[in-house]
Write a protein that holds these residues in place. Structure first.
Motif, PDB file in Angstrom:
ATOM      1  N   ASN A 172       1.085   7.237   5.937  1.00 41.16           N
ATOM      2  CA  ASN A 172       0.154   7.963   6.803  1.00 41.16           C
ATOM      3  C   ASN A 172       0.892   8.989   7.668  1.00 41.16           C
ATOM      4  O   ASN A 172       0.599   9.162   8.857  1.00 41.16           O
ATOM      5  CB  ASN A 172      -0.654   6.993   7.671  1.00 41.16           C
ATOM      6  CG  ASN A 172      -1.496   6.049   6.841  1.00 41.16           C
ATOM      7  OD1 ASN A 172      -1.889   6.360   5.722  1.00 41.16           O
ATOM      8  ND2 ASN A 172      -1.774   4.861   7.381  1.00 41.16           N
ATOM      9  N   THR A 184      -5.605  -2.761   4.096  1.00 40.68           N
ATOM     10  CA  THR A 184      -5.142  -3.108   2.748  1.00 40.68           C
ATOM     11  C   THR A 184      -5.205  -4.618   2.617  1.00 40.68           C
ATOM     12  O   THR A 184      -4.497  -5.345   3.308  1.00 40.68           O
ATOM     13  CB  THR A 184      -3.695  -2.612   2.541  1.00 40.68           C
ATOM     14  OG1 THR A 184      -3.620  -1.235   2.914  1.00 40.68           O
ATOM     15  CG2 THR A 184      -3.277  -2.768   1.100  1.00 40.68           C
ATOM     16  N   SER A 201      -5.887  -1.380  -2.855  1.00 39.17           N
ATOM     17  CA  SER A 201      -5.512  -0.050  -3.340  1.00 39.17           C
ATOM     18  C   SER A 201      -5.131   0.899  -2.207  1.00 39.17           C
ATOM     19  O   SER A 201      -5.709   0.869  -1.117  1.00 39.17           O
ATOM     20  CB  SER A 201      -6.625   0.559  -4.195  1.00 39.17           C
ATOM     21  OG  SER A 201      -7.738   0.915  -3.417  1.00 39.17           O
ATOM     22  N   VAL A 202      -4.132   1.718  -2.486  1.00 35.44           N
ATOM     23  CA  VAL A 202      -3.659   2.758  -1.570  1.00 35.44           C
ATOM     24  C   VAL A 202      -3.420   4.017  -2.400  1.00 35.44           C
ATOM     25  O   VAL A 202      -3.417   3.983  -3.631  1.00 35.44           O
ATOM     26  CB  VAL A 202      -2.356   2.345  -0.851  1.00 35.44           C
ATOM     27  CG1 VAL A 202      -2.581   1.121   0.016  1.00 35.44           C
ATOM     28  CG2 VAL A 202      -1.228   2.098  -1.859  1.00 35.44           C
ATOM     29  N   LEU A 203      -3.206   5.132  -1.723  1.00 32.71           N
ATOM     30  CA  LEU A 203      -2.924   6.403  -2.394  1.00 32.71           C
ATOM     31  C   LEU A 203      -1.433   6.699  -2.335  1.00 32.71           C
ATOM     32  O   LEU A 203      -0.794   6.503  -1.299  1.00 32.71           O
ATOM     33  CB  LEU A 203      -3.691   7.546  -1.718  1.00 32.71           C
ATOM     34  CG  LEU A 203      -5.213   7.470  -1.743  1.00 32.71           C
ATOM     35  CD1 LEU A 203      -5.796   8.634  -0.958  1.00 32.71           C
ATOM     36  CD2 LEU A 203      -5.729   7.484  -3.159  1.00 32.71           C
ATOM     37  N   TRP A 205      -3.084  12.775  -5.790  1.00 33.71           N
ATOM     38  CA  TRP A 205      -3.201  11.562  -4.984  1.00 33.71           C
ATOM     39  C   TRP A 205      -3.705  10.455  -5.909  1.00 33.71           C
ATOM     40  O   TRP A 205      -4.846  10.472  -6.350  1.00 33.71           O
ATOM     41  CB  TRP A 205      -4.151  11.768  -3.808  1.00 33.71           C
ATOM     42  CG  TRP A 205      -3.562  12.601  -2.718  1.00 33.71           C
ATOM     43  CD1 TRP A 205      -3.911  13.863  -2.348  1.00 33.71           C
ATOM     44  CD2 TRP A 205      -2.495  12.208  -1.847  1.00 33.71           C
ATOM     45  NE1 TRP A 205      -3.129  14.299  -1.311  1.00 33.71           N
ATOM     46  CE2 TRP A 205      -2.249  13.294  -0.973  1.00 33.71           C
ATOM     47  CE3 TRP A 205      -1.715  11.052  -1.716  1.00 33.71           C
ATOM     48  CZ2 TRP A 205      -1.266  13.258   0.018  1.00 33.71           C
ATOM     49  CZ3 TRP A 205      -0.731  11.018  -0.740  1.00 33.71           C
ATOM     50  CH2 TRP A 205      -0.514  12.102   0.121  1.00 33.71           C
ATOM     51  N   ALA A 226      -4.405   6.475  -6.866  1.00 38.84           N
ATOM     52  CA  ALA A 226      -4.684   5.140  -6.326  1.00 38.84           C
ATOM     53  C   ALA A 226      -3.948   4.096  -7.162  1.00 38.84           C
ATOM     54  O   ALA A 226      -4.005   4.123  -8.391  1.00 38.84           O
ATOM     55  CB  ALA A 226      -6.183   4.872  -6.330  1.00 38.84           C
ATOM     56  N   THR A 254      -2.985   5.010   3.392  1.00 37.92           N
ATOM     57  CA  THR A 254      -3.872   3.848   3.365  1.00 37.92           C
ATOM     58  C   THR A 254      -5.258   4.258   3.845  1.00 37.92           C
ATOM     59  O   THR A 254      -5.497   5.406   4.240  1.00 37.92           O
ATOM     60  CB  THR A 254      -3.328   2.732   4.264  1.00 37.92           C
ATOM     61  OG1 THR A 254      -3.450   3.140   5.636  1.00 37.92           O
ATOM     62  CG2 THR A 254      -1.865   2.431   3.942  1.00 37.92           C
ATOM     63  N   SER A 255      -6.174   3.307   3.827  1.00 38.37           N
ATOM     64  CA  SER A 255      -7.539   3.618   4.281  1.00 38.37           C
ATOM     65  C   SER A 255      -7.549   4.076   5.730  1.00 38.37           C
ATOM     66  O   SER A 255      -8.357   4.925   6.115  1.00 38.37           O
ATOM     67  CB  SER A 255      -8.445   2.392   4.107  1.00 38.37           C
ATOM     68  OG  SER A 255      -7.928   1.275   4.827  1.00 38.37           O
ATOM     69  N   LEU A 281      -6.757   7.879   6.016  1.00 38.40           N
ATOM     70  CA  LEU A 281      -7.690   8.874   5.476  1.00 38.40           C
ATOM     71  C   LEU A 281      -8.472   9.596   6.576  1.00 38.40           C
ATOM     72  O   LEU A 281      -8.807  10.766   6.447  1.00 38.40           O
ATOM     73  CB  LEU A 281      -8.673   8.217   4.503  1.00 38.40           C
ATOM     74  CG  LEU A 281      -8.130   7.892   3.114  1.00 38.40           C
ATOM     75  CD1 LEU A 281      -9.136   7.067   2.331  1.00 38.40           C
ATOM     76  CD2 LEU A 281      -7.787   9.172   2.363  1.00 38.40           C
ATOM     77  N   CYS A 319     -10.163   3.955  -0.982  1.00 42.41           N
ATOM     78  CA  CYS A 319      -8.945   4.603  -1.490  1.00 42.41           C
ATOM     79  C   CYS A 319      -9.113   5.030  -2.946  1.00 42.41           C
ATOM     80  O   CYS A 319      -8.695   6.131  -3.328  1.00 42.41           O
ATOM     81  CB  CYS A 319      -7.750   3.660  -1.328  1.00 42.41           C
ATOM     82  SG  CYS A 319      -7.163   3.537   0.378  1.00 42.41           S
ATOM     83  N   SER A 377      -9.104   8.953  -4.316  1.00 40.55           N
ATOM     84  CA  SER A 377      -8.289   9.464  -5.422  1.00 40.55           C
ATOM     85  C   SER A 377      -9.125  10.324  -6.355  1.00 40.55           C
ATOM     86  O   SER A 377      -8.704  11.407  -6.774  1.00 40.55           O
ATOM     87  CB  SER A 377      -7.665   8.301  -6.188  1.00 40.55           C
ATOM     88  OG  SER A 377      -6.919   8.759  -7.294  1.00 40.55           O
TER      89      SER A 377
END
Length: 487
Positions: free
Chosen positions: A9, A36, A49-51, A63, A65, A83-84, A87, A123, A127
Motif C-alpha cells: 500500500n 486479508t 486475495s491481494v493485488l 495489477w 490478483a 490490499t483491500s 484500494l 481485490c 484486478s
C-alpha cells in the motif's frame, strides 16, 4: 544483495524477521492488514486475495490478483502489493477517505453481508477493473445469463472467490456496474510504468533459506549446490503443502521470474512457451491461437490460481490429475529440460515414468514447452468434475484429430485421472487412424477408449464411471463434429 523488503500500500517494509515459509497472508495480518482473511489456506476461497504489480501483457504493468495464503512473502521481495485497505483513497491523516469504485458498488448493491469474503472479492474485482482492454461486451445489456457484463467485466475473474451469505447475484450486479478507471486514478496510472525488476533474493532466517536467482545459470548452480532445495514457481502446489501438511524446506529456490523461462515464441514449425509464464499470461498472449489450450484455460482451477500457476509447475509435480498434461499430450508437445550438462528435448509422452515421477534428472528444470505446428483442426477438451469450474477432474480427455475427406488421418488423445500418470490413448488412436469418421468407427473406438488406463475407485468417482466417461467423451466429440458439418 540488499535486505528483503516489500512495498505494501505504498509503504516499504522489511520482510525480516518472518521465517522464509511465512505466507504473504500471515505477513500482512501480523502487520494489522486484517482485511486479508484466511478461509481455506488452499487457494480455493479467495478470502486472502491481494493485488501484485506484475509485468503486463498489454501495458507495462498489470495489477494481478493472487492468493496471499499460497505465496511466500519472500517471493514478493522488491515487489509492490495492494490490499483491500490500500484500494481506498487516503486523506492526509492516512485514514481511508473515499471508497474505491469496486468497494462502493459492493456496498450499495448489497454484495456484502457477514463481510468475511468481501475484501477478497474486492481485490479480485479490482484486478478485473484495471485489466487493460476491458470494454463494453457485445452481449446482453444487463449481464443476465452472461459471463460478461455490459462493461466488459469477465466473471471468471471472480471464479476463485467464494461467498456463503449473499448468493452471487448482488456481487455480480456490483461487478457489472463498475465503470472505467478515472484518468487520475493512481493505480490506473501506475500501469503505464514498468513493475519492479525481480529482486535477486537470498533470505535466511534460522536454518531456512529462500533463494531467487537472477539467471537460469544461477538457478542450475544453486540446485547443484543445494540438492535438497524445493523448486517453486507460482507456489500453488507447494503453498498447500506448507499450510495443510506443515511442510518446511531448508531451502526454496524460486524460478518464477527467470527471463529464460518466461519467453513465448511462435515459429514456423512450433510454439515455444516458457515454463514460468503464468497460465493467465499464456492465455492472453496466445489469444485463442491454440484452440485446445483456449478451451483448457477457463476450466483450469480459478483465475486467482491461473494468475500464479505455470505449465512448468503443473508438469513438474507429475500429478496424474493435472489438467494441462492431457491437453499437451494431445498437442504432441515436448519439454525442453535444462541442466548442468546442457539442454535436451523430451516428448511429453515419454516424460512421465510413474506416480509423480518423471525422466527429469536431479538439478534439471523444465525451461519450456514446445507445441509442434501445424495444429490439428479438430480439437476438444472434456473435463469431468463435480463443478463446472474450479474443481479437480475425475477424468480429463483431450482430442486433436486431423480429418480429411471424411477419413481420420491422425489422432492424438491425452488422458488424465485414469492411471498413475497422464497418458496417451494409443490403442484408441490406432483404432481411429486410417478409418472413416463415421458413427460405426467412433462407436468401436469408444469401446477401446473405455479400456484405456487403469481407473480406480476413489472419493471423486468410481472406476466404472471413469471408464464410461472415457467412451462417452469420444461419442460427444463425434456428435459435435457432425452437428458442425450439418449446420
Amino acid at each position: 544483495m540488499v535486505a528483503a523488503r516489500i512495498t505494501v500500500n505504498g509503504k516499504e517494509t522489511p520482510i525480516s524477521p518472518a521465517p522464509p515459509h511465512t505466507t504473504a497472508l500471515d505477513f500482512l495480518r501480523e502487520r494489522g492488514l486484517t482485511g486479508t482473511k484466511e478461509g481455506c489456506a488452499e487457494g480455493e476461497c479467495g478470502a486472502c486475495s491481494v493485488l501484485v504489480a506484475r509485468p503486463g501483457v498489454d501495458k507495462p504493468t498489470d495489477w494481478v490478483a493472487v492468493n496471499a495464503c499460497l505465496v511466500p512473502v519472500a517471493a514478493l521481495d522488491g515487489q509492490e502489493v495492494v490490499t483491500s485497505e490500500g484500494l481506498a483513497a487516503a486523506d492526509t491523516s492516512g485514514a481511508p477517505a473515499v471508497l474505491h469504485p469496486v468497494q462502493q458498488e459492493m456496498a450499495v448493491r448489497g454484495g456484502s453481508q457477514c463481510g468475511y469474503c468481501t475484501p477478497g472479492f474486492v481485490c479480485s474485482m479490482a484486478s478485473e477493473y484495471y485489466r487493460p482492454g476491458r470494454c463494453a461486451h457485445a452481449g446482453s445489456t444487463d449481464g443476465t445469463g452472461s459471463e460478461h457484463g455490459p462493461n466488459g467485466f469477465d466473471l471468471h475473474a471472480l471464479s476463485g472467490n467464494l461467498c456463503r451469505c449473499t448468493g452471487y447475484r448482488p456481487i455480480r450486479d456490483a461487478a457489472f456496474a463498475v465503470g472505467m478507471p478515472a484518468e487520475d486514478d493512481p493505480l490506473a496510472q501506475r500501469r503505464e510504468q514498468a513493475p519492479p525488476e525481480p529482486a535477486a533474493t537470498a533470505y535466511t532466517q534460522g536454518d531456512s533459506t529462500f533463494l531467487r536467482p537472477e539467471t537460469l545459470a544461477d538457478a542450475l548452480r544453486m540446485l547443484r549446490e543445494r540438492p535438497d532445495a524445493v523448486v517453486v514457481s507460482g507456489s500453488t502446489d507447494w503453498g498447500v503443502e506448507v499450510n495443510i501438511l506443515s511442510r518446511r524446506a531448508t531451502c526454496v529456490v524460486a524460478v518464477d521470474r527467470l527471463p529464460e523461462l518466461r519467453a513465448l515464441h511462435v515459429g514456423s514449425d512450433h510454439i515455444e512457451i516458457g515454463a514460468a509464464q503464468t497460465l493467465t499470461e499464456i492465455e492472453r498472449r496466445l489469444d485463442g491461437s491454440v484452440p485446445l489450450l483456449a478451451e483448457l484455460f477457463p476450466q483450469f482451477a480459478s483465475r486467482l490460481i491461473r494468475n500464479s500457476a505455470t505449465l512448468g509447475g503443473n508438469l513438474g509435480t507429475g500429478s496424474p490429475i493435472g489438467d494441462s498434461p492431457p491437453v499437451l499430450l494431445a498437442l504432441d508437445a515436448s519439454l525442453v529440460l535444462s541442466g548442468a550438462d546442457g539442454e535436451r528435448e523430451v516428448p511429453l509422452r515419454d516424460y512421465f515414468t510413474g506416480y509423480r515421477q518423471s525422466v527429469r534428472r536431479p538439478g534439471e528444470l523444465i525451461r519450456a514447452v514446445r507445441v509442434p505446428l501445424p495444429l490439428s483442426p479438430v480439437t476438444a477438451f472434456h473435463k469431468i468434475a463435480k463443478r463446472r469450474f474450479d474443481d479437480i477432474s475425475s477424468v480429463a480427455v483431450a482430442f486433436a484429430l486431423d480429418i480429411e475427406d471424411g477419413m481420420v488421418r491422425t489422432a492424438r488423445i491425452g488422458l488424465g485421472g485414469v492411471a498413475a500418470t497422464p497418458l496417451r490413448a494409443l490403442a484408441t488412436e490406432a483404432a481411429l487412424e486410417g478409418e472413416p469418421w463415421t458413427a460405426g468407427t467412433v462407436e468401436a473406438a469408444a469401446r477401446v477408449l473405455r479400456e484405456e488406463g487403469t481407473p480406480m475407485d476413489d472419493h471423486r468417482a468410481s472406476a466404472g464411471y471413469r471408464s464410461a466417461m472415457l467412451g462417452q467423451s469420444l461419442l460427444k466429440l463425434y456428435a459435435r463434429t457432425t452437428e458442425a458439418v450439418s449446420s
